[in-house]
Enzyme design. Structure first.
Site, PDB file in Angstrom:
ATOM      1  N   ASP A  82       0.829  -1.206   0.000  1.00 28.09           N
ATOM      2  CA  ASP A  82       0.000   0.000   0.000  1.00 28.09           C
ATOM      3  C   ASP A  82       0.864   1.256   0.000  1.00 28.09           C
ATOM      4  O   ASP A  82       1.845   1.356   0.738  1.00 28.09           O
ATOM      5  CB  ASP A  82      -0.900  -0.019   1.240  1.00 28.09           C
ATOM      6  CG  ASP A  82      -1.828   1.163   1.313  1.00 28.09           C
ATOM      7  OD1 ASP A  82      -2.636   1.340   0.382  1.00 28.09           O
ATOM      8  OD2 ASP A  82      -1.725   1.929   2.290  1.00 28.09           O
TER       9      ASP A  82
ATOM     10  N   GLU B 206       1.548  -0.517  -5.122  1.00 30.02           N
ATOM     11  CA  GLU B 206       0.638   0.582  -5.445  1.00 30.02           C
ATOM     12  C   GLU B 206       1.494   1.826  -5.649  1.00 30.02           C
ATOM     13  O   GLU B 206       1.891   2.492  -4.694  1.00 30.02           O
ATOM     14  CB  GLU B 206      -0.377   0.815  -4.323  1.00 30.02           C
ATOM     15  CG  GLU B 206      -1.388   1.888  -4.700  1.00 30.02           C
ATOM     16  CD  GLU B 206      -2.209   2.390  -3.518  1.00 30.02           C
ATOM     17  OE1 GLU B 206      -3.336   2.880  -3.750  1.00 30.02           O
ATOM     18  OE2 GLU B 206      -1.729   2.332  -2.380  1.00 30.02           O
TER      19      GLU B 206
END
Length: 551
Positions: free
Chosen positions: A201, A242
Site C-alpha cells: 500500500d 501501489e
C-alpha cells in the site's frame, strides 16, 4: 527457478466485510468468503487479493490498523484465515493480502506509547515537530477537501505529527531501521500463514522522497532487501506495488527485477478511459508507447476499476473534462478533484460498452484485476461519502439483503443497493448463473479465453494501423503462439481488413467475441464489427510455423 505464476494471474479483489456474512451479524467475514470460493474459482480467478482485515477502528475501510497480527474479531479469527488459504489453494487460487505500513491508526499501541513519552523508542516510529514546518505550496493530504493539513497537533504529545492521509493515520518513518524491521516481521508472520504475496500500500510514501519533508531519504535498498527476504522464505512470493507516479518514476519500483514483481497500471488505466470516452484509440496507443518495459520477470496489473476513486490525474484538464462529461456529468459523481466515484456498470451504462471495455483491458500487456461484484454488474451508492460509494455489499440472490446477510437491514455494515436498475432483486449471482447472456456468463467466457491466450500476458505487443481512429487492433507473439485482438470503440459499426499473405497466414481462428469475418482472397480477411464490437483470433501458419514479430 523463480515461479512466475503472477504473470498470468487473474486477480480478484475482495473487501471481506462486504462480501458474505456467515453468522448474521450484518458484517461480511472470512467464513462467508470461504463459503463463496466456488463462485470465485468458477469465474476463473487464480489469485484472491484481500483488502485489510486486521484489527482496526475502520475509519478508513481497515487501512487504519491497530494490530497487524490479528484478524478483526468481527471478520473472524486466524484459524478462519488459515482455512480460507487452504480452501483457496485446493481450488487453484493463491491469496494475497494488503501490507499497510505507510501509517498506523492513531489507536495503535506504537502511537499511544509515542504520544505519552518523548523518550520512548516508539517516538522515533513517527514524524514529530514542535511547530508545524512550512510545506510547499499546494502540498496536501491524499484527500483534498476532506483532510487538507499534513501536520496535526496532539495534546498528549505536545507536538505535531505528520500524516499524508487522514489525521487519524499518523505516518510511520521508514528512515528508522526499527520501523523497517517491524514491517519485515509482519511479512514473516503472514508468509508463515500461507499467503503468496503482498499488495504494498502507498509504496512511494514508504520509500520515495516527500516534498513536504526535505531530506527524506530514498530507501529503495529496503525494497530490494524485503524482496530477497520473502523470496528466501517462499520463492513464489509476489510483491504488488501501489505506485501512482509518472512513467519515468514508475519503472524504478521494478528495480533491476529485484524489487516489485508487479505494479498497478494506473497510468495506462486513465488512458483506457480517455480512449473509451472519446471513441478514439490514439490516446491509448500513445500511453502504451510511453509505458516502460519492465525487467524480465516483472508484470503490469491492468484494471478498469479498483475500490478507490477512478483516478484521472494523468490526463490533461481537457481530457479529464471529456471523461467527466461522458461518465461523471454530475459533481456528486466525482471525488478529490481528480477522479470518479462510480461503479463500472452504472458509469458505462450500455452493456455492450461494458463488455468492450473489459475485452480491451484484458487484451493489453499485463495481468487483469477484477473488483468483487463487477462480474455481475454491481451498482453503487452515490449517497455515501467519498470512496464508500463503490464499496457496497455483494449481491448473491433476490432474498433479503441480496443474500449478503440475514441481519436486519439497519444492522448491515453498509446498505445494499435496493432501488433502480441495479437493485439486488435484478442484479445478483443466482439470477445470472444460468443465463448465457448475463454479465457473469460473459466474464467467465472472457477469463477462459484470456487464460487460453497467454500471448496477451507474456508476449511482444504490436499495434496495427487500422486506418480508423475508432478501431483498436493489435497482435501479441509469444514463443510459437500468435493472437490478434480487434476492438471497435465506437457506438457505430466499423471494421478492419487484414492482409497477411506475406507471412503465409492461412486462417484467423476466432477465440472470443462477436463479429463477422470473411476471407476475400487467400490471406486477406475482412472483419466487420458492430457497435462496441470486439474479436480475438488465433493465427495459424503454414508448415514452417514461423511467427513474424510484426505485420
Amino acid at each position: 527457478m523463480q515461479d512466475l505464476w503472477y504473470k498470468t494471474a487473474v486477480i480478484y479483489c475482495v473487501d471481506v466485510e462486504k462480501y458474505a456474512d456467515s453468522d448474521g451479524d450484518g458484517v461480511g467475514d472470512l467464513r462467508g468468503l470461504t463459503e463463496k470460493l466456488d463462485h470465485i474459482a468458477g469465474l476463473g480467478a487464480t489469485c484472491l487479493w484481500l483488502l485489510p482485515f486486521f484489527v482496526s477502528p475502520r475509519k478508513d475501510n481497515g487501512y487504519d490498523v491497530v494490530d497487524y497480527y490479528c484478524v478483526d474479531p468481527r471478520l473472524g479469527t486466524l484459524r478462519d484465515f488459515s482455512v480460507l488459504v487452504k480452501e483457496a489453494g485446493e481450488r487453484g487460487m493463491r491469496v494475497m493480502i494488503d501490507l499497510v505500513m505507510a501509517h498506523t491508526s492513531d489507536e495503535h499501541p506504537w502511537f499511544l506509547a509515542a504520544r505519552r513519552d518523548r523518550r520512548s523508542r516508539y517516538r522515533g516510529y513517527y514524524l514529530w515537530a514542535d511547530s508545524p514546518p512550512a510545506v510547499p505550496l499546494g502540498a496536501t493530504t491524499a484527500f483534498p477537501g476532506e483532510d487538507d493539513r499534513l501536520w496535526t497537533y496532539d495534546e498528549v504529545a505536545g507536538a505535531y505529527y505528520y500524516h499524508r492521509f487522514y489525521r487519524f493515520q499518523p505516518q510511520l518513518d521508514f528512515r528508522n531501521p526499527e520501523v523497517r524491521r517491524e514491517a519485515e516481521a509482519v511479512m514473516d508472520f503472514w508468509l508463515a500463514m500461507g499467503v503468496s504475496g503482498f499488495r504494498m500500500d502507498a509504496l512511494p510514501v514508504l520509500v520515495g522522497p516527500d516534498p513536504a519533508l526535505p531530506g527524506h531519504r530514498d530507501t529503495h535498498g529496503w525494497l530490494r532487501r524485503i524482496r530477497e527476504r520473502v523470496s528466501q522464505q517462499r520463492p513464489d512470493t509476489a510483491l504488488l506495488g501501489e505506485v501512482d507516479l509518472d512513467t519515468e518514476q514508475l519503472v524504478e519500483y521494478f528495480g533491476d527485477g529485484d524489487e516489485m514483481n508487479m505494479l498497478f497500471g494506473f497510468f495506462l488505466n486513465g488512458h483506457i478511459w480517455l480512449a473509451v470516452a472519446g471513441e478514439d484509440k490514439e490516446p491509448l496507443l500513445k500511453a502504451l508507447g510511453q509505458l516502460p518495459a519492465g525487467p524480465p520477470g516483472c508484470q503490469w496489473v491492468n484494471f478498469l476499476r479498483n475500490l478507490d476513486e477512478l483516478n484521472l490525474s494523468w490526463l490533461s484538464p481537457d481530457d479529464r473534462a471529456l471523461v467527466y462529461g461522458r461518465f461523471a456529468p454530475d459533481e456528486g459523481m466525482r471525488a478529490y478533484g481528480r477522479g470518479i466515484r462510480r461503479r463500472l456498470s452504472p458509469m458505462l451504462g450500455d452493456p455492450r460498452l461494458v463488455e468492450l471495455a473489459w475485452a480491451l483491458t484484458f487484451s493489453l500487456p499485463g495481468a487483469p484485476l477484477i473488483v468483487y461484484g463487477d462480474e455481475i454488474g454491481l451498482g453503487d451508492d452515490l449517497g455515501a461519502d467519498g470512496r464508500a460509494a463503490v464499496r457496497v455489499p455483494m449481491q448473491w440472490s433476490s432474498a433479503r439483503n441480496g443474500g449478503f446477510s440475514t441481519a436486519r437491514p439497519g444492522h448491515l455494515v453498509r446498505p445494499v443497493v435496493s432501488k433502480g436498475a441495479f437493485s439486488y432483486r435484478r442484479v445478483n449471482v443466482e439470477r445470472q448463473s444460468g443465463d448465457p447472456s448475463s454479465r457473469l456468463s460473459f466474464m467467465r467466457r472472457l477469463i477462459a479465453a484470456w487464460r487460453a491466450c497467454p500471448e496477451f500476458a507474456l508476449g511482444r505487443w504490436h499495434p496495427f494501423d487500422t486506418g480508423a481512429r475508432e478501431v483498436m487492433a493489435h497482435h501479441c507473439v509469444w514463443k510459437d503462439g500468435h493472437v490478434v485482438a480487434v476492438h471497435n470503440l465506437s457506438h457505430r459499426p466499423s471494421g478492419i481488413r487484414f492482409d497477411v499473405r506475406d507471412h503465409r497466414s492461412r486462417l484467423l481462428q476466432p477465440v472470443f467475441g462477436e463479429a463477422e469475418e470473411r476471407e476475400v482472397s487467400e490471406g486477406v480477411w475482412d472483419v466487420a464489427l458492430g457497435p462496441y464490437g470486439y474479436r480475438w483470433y488465433r493465427v495459424t501458419y503454414a508448415a514452417t510455423g514461423e511467427v513474424p514479430d510484426s505485420w
